[in-house]
Design a protein around this motif. Structure first.
Motif, short mmCIF file in Angstrom:
data_model
loop_
_atom_site.label_atom_id
_atom_site.label_comp_id
_atom_site.label_asym_id
_atom_site.label_seq_id
_atom_site.Cartn_x
_atom_site.Cartn_y
_atom_site.Cartn_z
N THR A 97 0.88 -1.04 0.05
CA THR A 97 -0.05 -0.01 0.08
C THR A 97 1.07 1.39 0.05
O THR A 97 0.47 2.28 -0.80
N LEU A 98 1.82 1.44 0.90
CA LEU A 98 3.00 2.43 0.88
C LEU A 98 3.45 2.67 -0.48
O LEU A 98 3.77 3.63 -1.01
N GLU A 99 3.98 1.50 -1.32
CA GLU A 99 4.58 1.68 -2.69
C GLU A 99 3.54 2.03 -3.48
O GLU A 99 3.75 3.05 -4.31
N ALA A 100 2.27 1.68 -3.36
CA ALA A 100 1.10 2.13 -4.33
C ALA A 100 0.79 3.66 -4.07
O ALA A 100 0.52 4.43 -5.01
N LEU A 101 1.25 4.34 -2.95
CA LEU A 101 0.86 5.54 -2.56
C LEU A 101 1.97 6.36 -3.14
O LEU A 101 1.75 7.58 -3.38
N HIS A 102 3.16 5.63 -3.62
CA HIS A 102 4.09 6.67 -4.31
C HIS A 102 3.60 7.32 -5.48
O HIS A 102 3.95 8.17 -5.90
N ALA A 103 2.63 6.80 -6.19
CA ALA A 103 2.21 7.22 -7.38
C ALA A 103 1.08 8.06 -7.26
O ALA A 103 0.56 8.66 -8.24
N ARG A 104 0.64 8.57 -5.98
CA ARG A 104 -0.49 9.21 -5.87
C ARG A 104 0.42 10.50 -4.85
O ARG A 104 1.19 10.51 -4.60
N THR A 105 -0.74 11.42 -4.77
CA THR A 105 -0.30 12.65 -4.19
C THR A 105 -1.05 12.83 -2.64
O THR A 105 -0.77 13.75 -1.88
N ASP A 106 -1.66 11.72 -2.27
CA ASP A 106 -2.47 11.72 -0.95
C ASP A 106 -1.45 11.63 0.35
O ASP A 106 -0.14 11.19 0.06
N ASP A 107 -1.70 12.22 1.33
CA ASP A 107 -1.02 11.92 2.57
C ASP A 107 -1.25 10.73 3.24
O ASP A 107 -2.13 9.98 3.03
N VAL A 108 -0.21 10.34 4.16
CA VAL A 108 -0.30 8.94 4.73
C VAL A 108 -0.11 9.06 6.29
O VAL A 108 0.88 9.98 6.56
N MET A 109 -0.84 8.31 7.01
CA MET A 109 -0.63 8.52 8.54
C MET A 109 -0.35 6.87 8.78
O MET A 109 -1.23 6.12 8.63
N LEU A 110 0.78 6.44 9.24
CA LEU A 110 0.77 5.04 9.36
C LEU A 110 0.80 4.74 10.95
O LEU A 110 1.27 5.58 11.98
N LEU A 124 8.04 8.42 0.50
CA LEU A 124 6.77 9.10 0.74
C LEU A 124 7.15 10.60 1.29
O LEU A 124 6.54 11.59 1.13
N ILE A 125 8.36 10.64 1.92
CA ILE A 125 8.64 12.05 2.44
C ILE A 125 9.70 12.72 1.59
O ILE A 125 10.72 12.76 1.62
N ASP A 126 8.56 13.32 0.74
CA ASP A 126 9.29 13.91 -0.50
C ASP A 126 8.98 15.54 -0.68
O ASP A 126 9.41 16.08 -1.53
N GLY A 127 8.38 15.94 0.39
CA GLY A 127 8.24 17.43 0.50
C GLY A 127 6.94 17.70 -0.25
O GLY A 127 6.52 19.04 0.13
N THR A 128 6.36 16.78 -0.88
CA THR A 128 4.89 17.19 -1.48
C THR A 128 3.76 16.75 -0.77
O THR A 128 2.52 17.19 -1.05
N ARG A 129 3.98 16.16 0.10
CA ARG A 129 2.87 15.22 0.96
C ARG A 129 3.25 15.27 2.50
O ARG A 129 4.11 15.46 2.96
#
Length: 186
Positions: A97-110, A124-129
């Motif tokens: 799921t984390l890998e799939a989120l790379h292609a999206r712009t959504d935020d994530v809380m684990l 995912l910690i790329d400054g855009t989310r």
């Protein structure tokens, strides 16, 4: 962004095991477990946007229907998984799921303490989310500390989210700004 959402990814097994083994020293009673609805509300309120809760379950030995129904009623999407005894199906699914989120712009809380997610959450910690971690601070994998320095936000499962009905028997370092002597003078 109006249509940006936060995906709240819950590793319930990890939270339950940490709570039972490391904090309580026994299997938690139902009233000692987190109030999962509060985590969803906390996520929405903290980042000011809608959140979709995905609760990953190892259902290899069967589906706990009453718990699944409760999760649905709270607004979560249960993700029941199965595999062999050697497969960590919840970890594998969260990593995918984390890998799939790379292609999206959504935020994530684990919601986990598990260092198995460091490799897949780091990109995912790329400054855009926004990327966050909810855990018991003293039990989170040490590798998350570097990610906090890179921009991951950290929230304590008990103290920040207020997900428990009663204080847990934890020994934690108290920031002086939060110190209340009344807690110790009872």
């Amino acid at each position: 962004m109006a249509d940006r959402i936060t995906y709240l990814l819950v590793d319930g097994e990890n939270i339950d095991a940490t709570l039972g083994n490391s904090i309580l020293g026994r299997r938690p009673h139902p009233d000692e477990r987190p109030r999962w609805d509060r985590l969803l509300t906390f996520t929405q309120e903290t980042w000011g946007q809608s959140a979709k809760g995905l609760f990953f379950l190892n259902a290899s030995s069967g589906l706990p229907m009453s718990f699944v129904q409760a999760l649905r009623a709270l607004g979560y999407t249960p993700v029941p998984l199965s595999g062999t005894a050697e497969e960590k199906v919840v970890d594998i699914a969260i990593q995918r799921t984390l890998e799939a989120l790379h292609a999206r712009t959504d935020d994530v809380m684990l919601v986990s303490h598990d260092g198995d997610f460091l490799e897949t959450v780091t990109p995912l910690i790329d400054g855009t989310r926004r990327v966050g971690l909810i855990a018991f601070e003293e039990f989170r994998n040490a590798g998350f500390q570097q990610l906090v320095h890179q921009g991951m936000e950290f929230f304590d499962l008990e103290h920040d989210t207020r997900a428990f009905n009663a204080p847990l028997p934890r020994l934690r370092i108290i920031p002086i700004a939060e110190f209340d002597p009344a807690q110790f003078l009872q």
